[in-house]
Motif scaffolding. Structure first.
Motif, PDB file in Angstrom:
ATOM      1  N   PHE A 138      26.301  -1.155  37.408  1.00 51.57           N
ATOM      2  CA  PHE A 138      25.209  -2.077  37.098  1.00 51.57           C
ATOM      3  C   PHE A 138      24.105  -1.968  38.149  1.00 51.57           C
ATOM      4  CE2 PHE A 138      23.300  -6.423  36.965  1.00 51.57           C
ATOM      5  CZ  PHE A 138      22.717  -6.286  35.717  1.00 51.57           C
ATOM      6  N   ALA A 139      24.501  -1.873  39.410  1.00 53.31           N
ATOM      7  CA  ALA A 139      23.537  -1.741  40.505  1.00 53.31           C
ATOM      8  C   ALA A 139      22.682  -0.484  40.344  1.00 53.31           C
ATOM      9  CB  ALA A 139      24.268  -1.714  41.841  1.00 53.31           C
ATOM     10  N   GLU A 140      23.317   0.627  39.996  1.00 50.66           N
ATOM     11  CA  GLU A 140      22.578   1.878  39.802  1.00 50.66           C
ATOM     12  C   GLU A 140      21.598   1.763  38.640  1.00 50.66           C
ATOM     13  OE1 GLU A 140      25.670   4.829  39.474  1.00 50.66           O
ATOM     14  OE2 GLU A 140      26.235   4.580  41.577  1.00 50.66           O
ATOM     15  N   LEU A 141      21.988   1.072  37.577  1.00 59.99           N
ATOM     16  CA  LEU A 141      21.083   0.853  36.442  1.00 59.99           C
ATOM     17  C   LEU A 141      19.862   0.046  36.872  1.00 59.99           C
ATOM     18  CD1 LEU A 141      23.693  -0.012  33.657  1.00 59.99           C
ATOM     19  CD2 LEU A 141      22.292   2.065  33.774  1.00 59.99           C
ATOM     20  N   ILE A 142      20.078  -0.985  37.679  1.00 59.08           N
ATOM     21  CA  ILE A 142      18.972  -1.808  38.178  1.00 59.08           C
ATOM     22  C   ILE A 142      18.015  -0.943  38.998  1.00 59.08           C
ATOM     23  CG2 ILE A 142      18.347  -3.662  39.789  1.00 59.08           C
ATOM     24  CD1 ILE A 142      20.956  -5.075  38.988  1.00 59.08           C
ATOM     25  N   GLY A 143      18.587  -0.193  39.951  1.00 56.39           N
ATOM     26  CA  GLY A 143      17.763   0.633  40.833  1.00 56.39           C
ATOM     27  C   GLY A 143      17.011   1.717  40.105  1.00 56.39           C
ATOM     28  N   LYS A 144      17.689   2.439  39.209  1.00 56.14           N
ATOM     29  CA  LYS A 144      17.045   3.539  38.472  1.00 56.14           C
ATOM     30  C   LYS A 144      15.926   3.043  37.579  1.00 56.14           C
ATOM     31  CE  LYS A 144      20.955   6.711  38.489  1.00 56.14           C
ATOM     32  NZ  LYS A 144      22.106   7.210  37.748  1.00 56.14           N
ATOM     33  N   GLU A 159      20.293   2.608  46.909  1.00 62.46           N
ATOM     34  CA  GLU A 159      20.475   4.060  46.800  1.00 62.46           C
ATOM     35  C   GLU A 159      19.826   4.627  45.540  1.00 62.46           C
ATOM     36  OE1 GLU A 159      24.724   4.556  47.137  1.00 62.46           O
ATOM     37  OE2 GLU A 159      24.701   3.760  49.192  1.00 62.46           O
ATOM     38  N   ALA A 160      19.704   3.804  44.486  1.00 54.97           N
ATOM     39  CA  ALA A 160      19.112   4.263  43.229  1.00 54.97           C
ATOM     40  C   ALA A 160      17.607   3.990  43.164  1.00 54.97           C
ATOM     41  CB  ALA A 160      19.817   3.597  42.046  1.00 54.97           C
ATOM     42  N   GLY A 161      17.040   3.488  44.258  1.00 50.86           N
ATOM     43  CA  GLY A 161      15.592   3.318  44.321  1.00 50.86           C
ATOM     44  C   GLY A 161      15.061   1.935  44.010  1.00 50.86           C
ATOM     45  N   GLY A 219      17.884  -4.477  56.708  1.00 47.80           N
ATOM     46  CA  GLY A 219      17.194  -3.459  55.923  1.00 47.80           C
ATOM     47  C   GLY A 219      16.876  -3.846  54.495  1.00 47.80           C
ATOM     48  N   ALA A 220      17.063  -5.122  54.131  1.00 48.72           N
ATOM     49  CA  ALA A 220      16.642  -5.565  52.796  1.00 48.72           C
ATOM     50  C   ALA A 220      15.110  -5.577  52.782  1.00 48.72           C
ATOM     51  CB  ALA A 220      17.183  -6.957  52.505  1.00 48.72           C
ATOM     52  N   ASP A 221      14.518  -5.385  51.612  1.00 47.55           N
ATOM     53  CA  ASP A 221      13.062  -5.401  51.517  1.00 47.55           C
ATOM     54  C   ASP A 221      12.499  -6.771  51.883  1.00 47.55           C
ATOM     55  OD1 ASP A 221      12.409  -2.642  50.369  1.00 47.55           O
ATOM     56  OD2 ASP A 221      13.988  -3.361  49.026  1.00 47.55           O
ATOM     57  N   GLU A 222      13.202  -7.826  51.471  1.00 45.55           N
ATOM     58  CA  GLU A 222      12.838  -9.195  51.834  1.00 45.55           C
ATOM     59  C   GLU A 222      14.128  -9.972  52.048  1.00 45.55           C
ATOM     60  OE1 GLU A 222       9.481 -11.178  49.602  1.00 45.55           O
ATOM     61  OE2 GLU A 222       9.958  -9.568  48.189  1.00 45.55           O
ATOM     62  N   MET A 223      14.130 -10.866  53.046  1.00 43.43           N
ATOM     63  CA  MET A 223      15.297 -11.706  53.296  1.00 43.43           C
ATOM     64  C   MET A 223      14.815 -13.101  53.666  1.00 43.43           C
ATOM     65  SD  MET A 223      18.644 -11.942  53.365  1.00 43.43           S
ATOM     66  CE  MET A 223      19.208 -10.231  53.373  1.00 43.43           C
ATOM     67  N   PHE A 224      15.313 -14.084  52.935  1.00 42.97           N
ATOM     68  CA  PHE A 224      15.006 -15.476  53.199  1.00 42.97           C
ATOM     69  C   PHE A 224      16.290 -16.152  53.658  1.00 42.97           C
ATOM     70  CE2 PHE A 224      12.173 -13.852  49.998  1.00 42.97           C
ATOM     71  CZ  PHE A 224      10.921 -14.309  50.405  1.00 42.97           C
TER      72      PHE A 224
END
Length: 179
Positions: free
Chosen positions: A23-29, A53-55, A73-78
Motif C-alpha cells: 500500500f505504501a509503494e502505491l501511495i508513493g508511486k 522509497e517510492a517517491g 527526515g520526514a518532509d513535515e513533522m508536527f
C-alpha cells in the motif's frame, strides 16, 4: 492527495507488513503524501519507508510523549500536545483516511472518524483495509449496528471495506477524482 493512515506502531508479522509495504509503494508511486502518526517504529516505519522509497511525501503528526520516536527526515513533522490534538491535526491535514491493522489507538482513531462522518462533520472518504481478515469481526459488528438501527446512515456511506491495498487506493482516487 494527502492520505491519512491510522495503523499500529508494533512490530508485526509478514502477513501484515507485506500488504502495508504494498500500500505504501502505491501511495508513493502515485505521488501522494502519507499523513501518519509520525513514528519511526513498527508498522508505521514500514509504511513511511515504503512511501518515501517510492517517491511520495511524508507528513507526520507525533505527540509530545512519543516525540523521541518521531521519524527523522520526514518532509513535515508536527508535534501535538496530546492524543486528541494529534487526531485533530491528522484529520485536518488529510484528504482521505485509511484504517490499517492496529490496536486500541487505531480503533479509537477509526471510530472517531466514523463518528464525524455519521454526524456529517466530514465528508472525507474512509477505507478500512481488512488485511488478512483482521477486521472481519469489526465489519460484522458494524453490520449488526446497521441492521439493528444504531446507525442513522447506511454503513456504505461511512466506510468502504477493502481486502487488498490496490482496491483501497483505487476507491480513494475514484472518490476524490484523482487519477
Amino acid at each position: 492527495m494527502n492520505i491519512c493512515v491510522f495503523l499500529s506502531a508494533a512490530d508485526l508479522d509478514e502477513r501484515y507488513t507485506r500488504p502495508a509495504r504494498e500500500f505504501a509503494e502505491l501511495i508513493g508511486k502515485a505521488g501522494h503524501t502519507l499523513v501518519w502518526g509520525g513514528s519511526n517504529v513498527g508498522l508505521m516505519k514500514v509504511v513511511a519507508d515504503g512511501v518515501q522509497e517510492a517517491g511520495g511525501r511524508l507528513l507526520g503528526v507525533s505527540v509530545e510523549f512519543l516525540a523521541n520516536k518521531a521519524r527523522p527526515g520526514a518532509d513535515e513533522m508536527f508535534i501535538a500536545g496530546d492524543l486528541a490534538e494529534r487526531k485533530k491535526l491528522l484529520l485536518e491535514k488529510a484528504d482521505a483516511v485509511v484504517i490499517m491493522v492496529g490496536g486500541t489507538g487505531t480503533l479509537d482513531e477509526a471510530t472517531e472518524i466514523l463518528e464525524l462522518k455519521k454526524h456529517g462533520r466530514t465528508t472525507k472518504p474512509v477505507v478500512l483495509l481488512n488485511t488478512a481478515g483482521f477486521y472481519d469481526g469489526l465489519r460484522e459488528q458494524f453490520r449488526r449496528m446497521e441492521d439493528e438501527g444504531f446507525l442513522p446512515r447506511p454503513l456504505a456511506e461511512l466506510v468502504f471495506f477493502a481486502d487488498e491495498p490496490v482496491g483501497a487506493l483505487a476507491y480513494l482516487e475514484e472518490q476524490l477524482g484523482v487519477h
